[in-house]
Design a protein around this motif. Structure first.
Motif: not given
Length: 426
Positions: A258-259, A335-336, A358-361
Motif C-alpha cells: 500500500v502507498a 506512492g502512488p 509493483v503497483p503501489v496505491g
C-alpha cells in the motif's frame, strides 16, 4: 257331687342322662369326625339320633366338624337331648408366604412361599405371573400386600407378604454445555450414589463418577443412569448435549502492499461458519477501529527496519468463547507509484525470475508492456501479478536491456504513467 282318692306314684326307672365323647374331624373331604353317645337311666333299649327325627341303634355318629344336637330315646319312649355338641377340626395346613420385603420400582421379585397343602391361590392378582404357584414372580408398580390361601381337602390357611416399593431414583445429567473444538468438558450428574454414563468413546476419565470429563470432536449427547443407596436403578436415562463449536478458522486477507496515507480496507472472514461475533485486531496502531472485521488502515510511513512489514493479527471469537487467529503482512511504499526492478534473472531458481510491475496505491493497472531494443512489444499484461519470463515465443533471451512502460489509475483517480529500463541477466 265330688269325691277324691289319694294315689302314690312310684318312678320305676331313674332319669335318662346323656354324655358324649367327640373325635375331631381331619381335613379330609369325607367326614371323619365322631360323636360317641353314652346314655344312662331310663328303661334301656336306647335309640340315638343327631337330628331328633331319625333314630338308630348305633350310638356312634360319623360327622364333619360342626355343632350337633344329640337325642336319646329309651324303650318306654322317654327322651332326652344334649344340645350344641361340638366336633372340632384339626387344621393341619401350614403355609408361610415369607417375610415382608423391599424391592426397587420397576424390578420384579420371585416370592418363595412354602406349604404342605397341594394347592394355593394368591390375591390380588396384580403384577403376578402365576396366582397358583408357590413361587410366582411379582412386578407391582406400588407397595402391595399379597395374600396366599393354601388348601388341603376341607382345610385352608392364609398368610400374607408385603412388597414395599422403593421409588426409583431420577437421573439428572445436568445442563447442556457449549465448548470449543479441542477443549474438554466436565459433565455434572446428580440423583444417585452410583453413576453410569454412555456412550464410551469420548470419555477421558472414568464413566462411573458423577462428573466425568469428555472431549468430543463434534456435538455429542451423553446419557446417564444412576443408582441410589438401596441399589435401585433409574428407570430412564437423562441426557445432556455437549455442543462443539468447530475449530474457528480465520482469514485475515492476502499479504499486500500500500502507498503511504492510502486508506487500506482490511477484511477478515471466518472460513468455516463457526459463528464468530467478536473481532479484535492487534496491534491497533493506524486502524480506525480494531474491534470490527473490516477496519481501515492508514500508514503515514513505511517500516524502515527488517522485515519491513506492518504485521497485524486478527482474532475472531464465537459466543461460546472459541477463538481463531490469522496474520496479514503489509508493506508500505511511497506512492502512488509503479515500481519495476532494474534487473531480473530468469534462471528458474524461484528468485527474481520474472520482470513484474509493483503497483503501489494503484487501483487499476491499465497495462504493463515490455519492448526489445528494436522497439518491438514482446510482453503485455493488465494483471499486476503477472510478469515477463525472459522468453520470446518460448525462446530464452540473452542478457540485455529491455524497455518497459506501465500505466494505471491511482486510488485518488489520477493517471500514473511510468517507463524505464531493466536488464535481463543470464
Amino acid at each position: 257331687c265330688m269325691d277324691s282318692i289319694q294315689v302314690t306314684l312310684v318312678q320305676s326307672f331313674p332319669d335318662l342322662s346323656i354324655t358324649t365323647n367327640q373325635t375331631p374331624a381331619s381335613c379330609s373331604i369325607t367326614p371323619d369326625g365322631n360323636i360317641n353317645v353314652q346314655a344312662t337311666g331310663g328303661s334301656g333299649n336306647f335309640l340315638y339320633s343327631s337330628n331328633g327325627t331319625t333314630y338308630q341303634g348305633n350310638n356312634s355318629f360319623t360327622v364333619a366338624d360342626g355343632t350337633y344336637n344329640i337325642y336319646v330315646k329309651d324303650g318306654n319312649g322317654c327322651k332326652d337331648s344334649l344340645l350344641s355338641v361340638l366336633v372340632p377340626k384339626i387344621n393341619s395346613v401350614v403355609v408361610d408366604a415369607e417375610p415382608d420385603t423391599f424391592i426397587c420400582e420397576g424390578t420384579s421379585y420371585k416370592i418363595n412361599a412354602t406349604t404342605n397343602a397341594p394347592s394355593v391361590n394368591w390375591f390380588p392378582t396384580t403384577g403376578l405371573t402365576n396366582t397358583n404357584s408357590l413361587t410366582p414372580t411379582a412386578n407391582p408398580a406400588n407397595t402391595i400386600l399379597y395374600y396366599i390361601t393354601a388348601t388341603l381337602g376341607s382345610c385352608t390357611r392364609m398368610d400374607s407378604v408385603k412388597l414395599n416399593i422403593w421409588p426409583a431414583p431420577v437421573a439428572e445429567a445436568g445442563d447442556n454445555i457449549d465448548i470449543c473444538y479441542g477443549i474438554s468438558a466436565q459433565l455434572n450428574g446428580s440423583g444417585g450414589i452410583e453413576y453410569q454414563w454412555s456412550p464410551d468413546p469420548t470419555f477421558i476419565s472414568s464413566r462411573d463418577i458423577s462428573n466425568p470429563i469428555v472431549k468430543p470432536s463434534a456435538t455429542s449427547i451423553y446419557y446417564l443412569h444412576v443408582k441410589d443407596i438401596h441399589g435401585c436403578r433409574s428407570l430412564q436415562t437423562d441426557a445432556v448435549t455437549v455442543k462443539v463449536t468447530p475449530s474457528v478458522k480465520i482469514f485475515a486477507g492476502n499479504d499486500t502492499i500500500v502507498a503511504m496515507n492510502q486508506p487500506l480496507q482490511l477484511h477478515a472472514t471466518e472460513t468455516n461458519n463457526s459463528g464468530v461475533t467478536q473481532w479484535e485486531w492487534s496491534a491497533a496502531t493506524y486502524l480506525n477501529n480494531p474491534l470490527i472485521a473490516s477496519p481501515i488502515a492508514t500508514f503515514p510511513s513505511p517500516v524502515v527496519t527488517a522485515p519491513y512489514d506492518y504485521v497485524y493479527m486478527v482474532k475472531g471469537t464465537t459466543p461460546a468463547g472459541c477463538q481463531g487467529t490469522d496474520y496479514i503482512k503489509i508493506k508500505v511504499y511511497q506512492g502512488p507509484e509503479i515500481y519495476v526492478a532494474s534487473g531480473f534473472t530468469p534462471n528458474g531458481d524461484g528468485k527474481n525470475d520474472f520482470l513484474v510491475p509493483v503497483p503501489v496505491g494503484i487501483k487499476d493497472l491499465k497495462y504493463f508492456r515490455v519492448f526489445n531494443r528494436w522497439g518491438q512489444m514482446i510482453f503485455d499484461t493488465k494483471d499486476p501479478g503477472r510478469g515477463w519470463d525472459g522468453r520470446i515465443r518460448g525462446i530464452d533471451q540473452q542478457t540485455g536491456v529491455f524497455i518497459w512502460i506501465a500505466e494505471g489509475i491511482d486510488y485518488t483517480g489520477k493517471l500514473v504513467t511510468r517507463k524505464g529500463a531493466s536488464t535481463l541477466i543470464r
